[in-house]
Write a protein that holds these residues in place. Structure first.
Motif, PDB file in Angstrom:
ATOM      1  N   VAL A  15      64.439   7.785 -17.056  1.00  0.00           N
ATOM      2  CA  VAL A  15      63.911   6.423 -17.105  1.00  0.00           C
ATOM      3  C   VAL A  15      62.399   6.461 -17.282  1.00  0.00           C
ATOM      4  CG1 VAL A  15      63.487   4.388 -15.670  1.00  0.00           C
ATOM      5  CG2 VAL A  15      65.779   5.385 -15.792  1.00  0.00           C
ATOM      6  N   LYS A  16      61.895   5.620 -18.169  1.00  0.00           N
ATOM      7  CA  LYS A  16      60.455   5.479 -18.372  1.00  0.00           C
ATOM      8  C   LYS A  16      60.047   4.034 -18.118  1.00  0.00           C
ATOM      9  CE  LYS A  16      60.151   9.211 -21.800  1.00  0.00           C
ATOM     10  NZ  LYS A  16      59.516  10.146 -20.873  1.00  0.00           N
ATOM     11  N   GLY A  17      58.756   3.859 -17.807  1.00  0.00           N
ATOM     12  CA  GLY A  17      58.225   2.506 -17.615  1.00  0.00           C
ATOM     13  C   GLY A  17      58.651   1.851 -16.316  1.00  0.00           C
ATOM     14  N   LEU A  18      58.988   2.643 -15.301  1.00  0.00           N
ATOM     15  CA  LEU A  18      59.374   2.067 -14.007  1.00  0.00           C
ATOM     16  C   LEU A  18      58.156   1.407 -13.371  1.00  0.00           C
ATOM     17  CD1 LEU A  18      61.456   1.677 -11.743  1.00  0.00           C
ATOM     18  CD2 LEU A  18      60.833   3.941 -10.882  1.00  0.00           C
ATOM     19  N   SER A  19      58.258   0.114 -13.066  1.00  0.00           N
ATOM     20  CA  SER A  19      57.114  -0.625 -12.538  1.00  0.00           C
ATOM     21  C   SER A  19      57.591  -1.842 -11.769  1.00  0.00           C
ATOM     22  CB  SER A  19      56.180  -1.068 -13.669  1.00  0.00           C
ATOM     23  OG  SER A  19      56.877  -1.942 -14.557  1.00  0.00           O
ATOM     24  N   LEU A  20      56.684  -2.413 -10.972  1.00  0.00           N
ATOM     25  CA  LEU A  20      56.966  -3.681 -10.304  1.00  0.00           C
ATOM     26  C   LEU A  20      56.878  -4.815 -11.318  1.00  0.00           C
ATOM     27  CD1 LEU A  20      55.016  -3.418  -6.922  1.00  0.00           C
ATOM     28  CD2 LEU A  20      57.476  -3.760  -7.183  1.00  0.00           C
ATOM     29  N   LYS A  64      60.889  -6.637  -6.989  1.00  0.00           N
ATOM     30  CA  LYS A  64      61.753  -6.401  -8.136  1.00  0.00           C
ATOM     31  C   LYS A  64      61.103  -5.371  -9.036  1.00  0.00           C
ATOM     32  CE  LYS A  64      64.420  -8.873 -11.691  1.00  0.00           C
ATOM     33  NZ  LYS A  64      64.710 -10.204 -12.273  1.00  0.00           N
ATOM     34  N   VAL A  65      61.861  -4.325  -9.365  1.00  0.00           N
ATOM     35  CA  VAL A  65      61.356  -3.294 -10.269  1.00  0.00           C
ATOM     36  C   VAL A  65      62.074  -3.416 -11.608  1.00  0.00           C
ATOM     37  CG1 VAL A  65      60.711  -1.700  -8.437  1.00  0.00           C
ATOM     38  CG2 VAL A  65      63.027  -1.609  -9.385  1.00  0.00           C
ATOM     39  N   VAL A 116      72.401   2.264  -5.174  1.00  0.00           N
ATOM     40  CA  VAL A 116      73.211   1.296  -5.918  1.00  0.00           C
ATOM     41  C   VAL A 116      73.292   1.754  -7.372  1.00  0.00           C
ATOM     42  CG1 VAL A 116      72.594  -0.629  -4.421  1.00  0.00           C
ATOM     43  CG2 VAL A 116      71.231  -0.164  -6.454  1.00  0.00           C
ATOM     44  N   GLU A 117      74.317   1.295  -8.060  1.00  0.00           N
ATOM     45  CA  GLU A 117      74.453   1.532  -9.491  1.00  0.00           C
ATOM     46  C   GLU A 117      74.434   0.193 -10.216  1.00  0.00           C
ATOM     47  OE1 GLU A 117      77.614   4.077 -10.643  1.00  0.00           O
ATOM     48  OE2 GLU A 117      77.103   5.670  -9.202  1.00  0.00           O
ATOM     49  N   THR A 118      73.805   0.179 -11.374  1.00  0.00           N
ATOM     50  CA  THR A 118      73.678  -1.055 -12.132  1.00  0.00           C
ATOM     51  C   THR A 118      73.658  -0.745 -13.620  1.00  0.00           C
ATOM     52  OG1 THR A 118      72.255  -2.997 -12.510  1.00  0.00           O
ATOM     53  CG2 THR A 118      71.158  -0.936 -11.962  1.00  0.00           C
ATOM     54  N   THR A 119      74.001  -1.728 -14.429  1.00  0.00           N
ATOM     55  CA  THR A 119      73.877  -1.602 -15.880  1.00  0.00           C
ATOM     56  C   THR A 119      72.638  -2.348 -16.379  1.00  0.00           C
ATOM     57  OG1 THR A 119      75.338  -3.515 -16.174  1.00  0.00           O
ATOM     58  CG2 THR A 119      76.352  -1.326 -16.241  1.00  0.00           C
ATOM     59  N   ASP A 163      66.700  -3.706 -14.371  1.00  0.00           N
ATOM     60  CA  ASP A 163      65.843  -4.166 -13.280  1.00  0.00           C
ATOM     61  C   ASP A 163      66.672  -4.191 -12.002  1.00  0.00           C
ATOM     62  OD1 ASP A 163      67.217  -6.800 -13.044  1.00  0.00           O
ATOM     63  OD2 ASP A 163      66.197  -7.261 -14.924  1.00  0.00           O
ATOM     64  N   TYR A 164      65.966  -4.254 -10.878  1.00  0.00           N
ATOM     65  CA  TYR A 164      66.658  -4.266  -9.586  1.00  0.00           C
ATOM     66  C   TYR A 164      65.766  -4.957  -8.556  1.00  0.00           C
ATOM     67  CZ  TYR A 164      68.719  -2.799  -5.179  1.00  0.00           C
ATOM     68  OH  TYR A 164      69.264  -2.808  -3.913  1.00  0.00           O
TER      69      TYR A 164
END
Length: 354
Positions: free
Chosen positions: A170-175, A185-186, A211-214, A217-218
């Motif tokens: 993953v790239k660009g992980l940010s608030l 929220k990220v 958690v797992e998501t498609t 964001d989370y």
């Protein structure tokens, strides 16, 4: 694969049982591979490599590096470079290196493998049902005239477990917005080949939630924090995943700021009480206020119990001694994990005569 000076290439054979082999392709010419000379960190833009083959490595342009024309693999990381400087027999310094081309940039130790990714690298598609199964490979070499090929019983069998390839990290992980309220929220960029994402919430080294998501964001809320144990500092880790593999994790450290110092603290007194008022805090996650009062001018609110706790922006503290000087400090507290608060400056107030 590579060979000696008269090595022309080899045929590639595969087997599921190391007994019956099928030819699946041919390699022409030596690959360029070797080892990393010195350890590098994840941000280093140059590296020195020692080739184990007689083939050369050539420089490219910045555009070549951007489109991965000069693609190489160091350990488990793909990189591309601009300059290739020959320092000795098979010894090269690569400069202008672009890191983490398909995944995260990694630190590497001296001696890790290096491969120049070009047309001499053999590729072969396989049925996804073979993932997690072990296959066996043999390579029968021939000379520069494509003659005098080795037989299968002359060469070594190499075993390999198919893992299907790890998806891009993953790239660009940010608030998405500052962590100042009742949740955060990220967000991150879509990862190539990902079927979904794994999100982990940690505080320090303690894993609080997975958690797992498609989605890309989370959100994490105070309701979840109450279940996990309320903290103030968090690490969010996100990895991409496929049905059979998970990428390396990308980390983001975040924390909720302590409410700022309260402005304009005022006091007034009677003979046995002091009233304290202040301008309300505007933080969206405010929990309450606390007031400390003491006859000791150098009292420490970290070690002294508060004289008042409440949600109003004013309080009256009674049963005080008359004609006595008191010292007051005030702080706003939020809903996240208690910490050292931002205490107001000390205010001095004397009670009146009885």
């Amino acid at each position: 694969a590579s060979g000696g000076s008269n090595w022309g290439g080899c045929n590639v054979w595969a087997s599921l049982d190391n007994t019956t082999y099928e030819m699946i392709g041919t390699i022409y010419g030596s690959a360029r591979y070797g080892t990393l000379i010195s350890a590098i960190n994840a941000s280093t833009s140059s590296m020195q490599v020692q080739l184990n083959t007689s083939s050369q490595i050539f420089s490219g342009t910045s555009e070549d590096a951007q489109v991965n024309t000069t693609l190489c693999r160091v350990g488990d990381e793909y990189v591309s470079y601009v300059e290739a400087t020959l320092n000795g027999s098979g010894l090269y310094t690569l400069g202008g290196v672009l890191r983490g081309r398909f995944d995260d940039a990694l630190a590497h130790n001296a001696g890790e493998s290096f491969v120049r990714i070009d047309k001499a690298i053999f590729q072969h598609e396989f049925n996804s049902n073979l993932i997690d199964k072990t296959i066996y490979l043999k390579f029968t070499s021939f000379n520069g005239l494509q003659q005098k090929e080795q037989t299968l019983d002359e060469v070594t069998a190499y075993s390999h477990t198919l893992n299907g390839g790890r998806p891009s990290g993953v790239k660009g992980l940010s608030l998405q917005s500052p962590f100042i309220g009742m949740s955060f929220k990220v967000q991150w960029q879509p990862a190539y080949g990902a079927e979904g994402y794994v999100v982990q919430i940690l505080s320090g080294s303690q894993l609080l939630r997975t958690v797992e998501t498609t989605s890309t964001d989370y959100s994490y809320s105070m309701d979840e924090a109450k279940v996990d144990g309320i903290q103030r500092n968090y690490t969010v880790r996100v990895a991409s995943k496929t049905a059979n593999s998970t990428s390396t994790f990308t980390d983001l450290n975040i924390s909720n700021p302590v409410p700022p110092v309260l402005a304009n603290v005022y006091t007034s007194a009677t003979s046995n009480s002091i009233t304290v008022t202040w301008i309300p805090s505007e933080v969206p996650d405010l929990k309450d206020y606390q007031v400390w009062i003491s006859k000791n001018a150098s009292f420490d609110p970290e070690t002294l119990a508060a004289s008042w706790t409440g949600t109003e922006n004013a309080c009256t503290i009674g049963t005080l001694d008359s004609t006595t000087t008191y010292y007051i400090r005030v702080a706003a507290r939020d809903v996240w994990k208690p910490t050292s608060w931002n205490y107001s400056a000390r205010v001095t107030q004397a009670t009146l005569d009885a």
